[in-house]
Scaffold this motif. Structure first.
Motif, PDB file in Angstrom:
ATOM      1  N   TYR A 175      20.916 103.432  18.101  1.00 31.57           N
ATOM      2  CA  TYR A 175      21.957 103.347  17.057  1.00 31.57           C
ATOM      3  C   TYR A 175      23.323 103.859  17.484  1.00 31.57           C
ATOM      4  CZ  TYR A 175      19.207 107.639  16.320  1.00 31.57           C
ATOM      5  OH  TYR A 175      18.474 108.782  16.504  1.00 31.57           O
ATOM      6  N   GLN A 206      17.637 100.462  16.155  1.00 31.77           N
ATOM      7  CA  GLN A 206      18.597 100.678  15.060  1.00 31.77           C
ATOM      8  C   GLN A 206      17.869 100.761  13.732  1.00 31.77           C
ATOM      9  OE1 GLN A 206      22.273 100.688  15.011  1.00 31.77           O
ATOM     10  NE2 GLN A 206      21.785 101.388  12.947  1.00 31.77           N
ATOM     11  N   TYR A 236      24.006  98.681  10.893  1.00 30.06           N
ATOM     12  CA  TYR A 236      23.080  98.073  11.855  1.00 30.06           C
ATOM     13  C   TYR A 236      23.662  96.849  12.552  1.00 30.06           C
ATOM     14  CZ  TYR A 236      21.691  94.081   8.915  1.00 30.06           C
ATOM     15  OH  TYR A 236      21.686  92.905   8.194  1.00 30.06           O
TER      16      TYR A 236
END
Length: 301
Positions: A187, A242, A251
């Motif tokens: 992420y 993510q 995302y």
């Protein structure tokens, strides 16, 4: 354009949380019995705490170990080389059990020095490990990087710019000798130009702090600091993880990175974790660990 809630970005990223100086390691209990801890090595030859790294060698005896470099999150301005370990315990144990060494690195905060100071530090740390590989029983030809949030941004940026000659990314202006074989990006922001300021009055703005100027005033800096800028067909493979409900890094940042890599014919895979927030134990799940080690075994082991 992809929106980033900067108020939540600050809160959540800041929560993410033979030795030259054989001091106690606060995460020692996470690692299997027999792990070798080499703590607080200065990779820049100075006394800065932000220029220290730790090395973890597996209990299994080998002449050399493939290396995974751990880059922490924290909005580029908080946390340290122990961060993100507490919720990734099984992944860390897996590294040791499967014979991978781990080096966890500090880097200077954006409050200490603006970009590109952070990527300079990451490159300098990995180059130190490369040049001193024999001393620490590391395989200098098998290096992967793993990063979380701001650390995912830095891991991606290092991996994608590694085959370029971006002098500003190196503390001495000289391209390092190491090559990154694999990037494990959890992420991390990939395109800073697409991160819009929140309508909430957030001060200080983490992107502004990183760049040393508002991105609306310096889009050139935003482009230079964005991993997607450096994608080409010779880049290393990526595994991107993510959370579907990430409140801090939307995302689509990871979706966009994956699509850009595919367009350049760079091997990559994107895992969207259902209902997952910005960080936490959901990212230490068995199916994610299996994919991490599949990629490591294919490209690094």
């Amino acid at each position: 354009m992809i929106k980033l809630n900067l108020s939540l970005f600050i809160v959540l990223l800041c929560l993410t949380t033979y030795s030259q100086a054989q001091t106690s390691n606060p995460k020692q209990d996470i690692f299997p019995k027999g792990t070798t801890f080499i703590n607080n090595i200065s990779y820049a030859g100075d006394t800065l705490k932000k220029h220290l790294l730790d090395i973890y060698l597996p209990p299994v005896t080998k002449s050399i170990y493939p290396l995974v470099v751990w880059i922490h999150g924290g909005g580029w301005k908080m946390n340290d080389k122990y961060s993100d370990m507490s919720y990734m315990t099984q992944t860390l144990k897996g590294f040791m059990d499967k014979g991978y060494a781990v080096a966890s690195i500090n880097y200077r905060y954006s409050t200490d020095v603006p970009f590109p100071g952070q990527i300079q530090d990451c490159n300098q740390a990995v180059e130190f490990l490369y040049q001193n590989a024999a001393k620490y029983k590391l395989d200098r030809e098998r290096i992967a990087v793993i990063g979380f949030s701001a650390g995912g941004h830095l891991a991606s940026l290092m991996g994608l710019s590694n085959n370029s000659n971006i002098k500003e990314f190196y503390h001495d202006g000289k391209k390092p000798g190491f090559r990154i074989k694999l990037v494990l990006d959890f992420y991390g922001p990939s395109d800073l130009l697409s991160l819009k300021e929140s309508t909430v009055n957030v001060s200080p703005n983490p992107i502004t702090q990183l760049l040393g100027a508002p991105i609306v005033d310096r889009p050139d800096l935003g482009k230079i600091a964005s991993p997607v800028t450096y994608i080409d067909k010779t880049d290393p493979p990526f595994l991107i993880v993510q959370g579907e409900k990430d409140e801090a890094v939307e995302y689509m940042q990871s979706v966009s990175l994956s699509l850009h890599l595919k367009l350049a014919d760079v091997k990559n895979e994107l895992i969207i974790v259902p209902n997952a927030p910005h960080f936490g134990v959901m990212f230490d799940a068995e199916n994610i660990r299996e994919k991490v080690f599949q990629y490591l075994d294919e490209y690094v082991k």
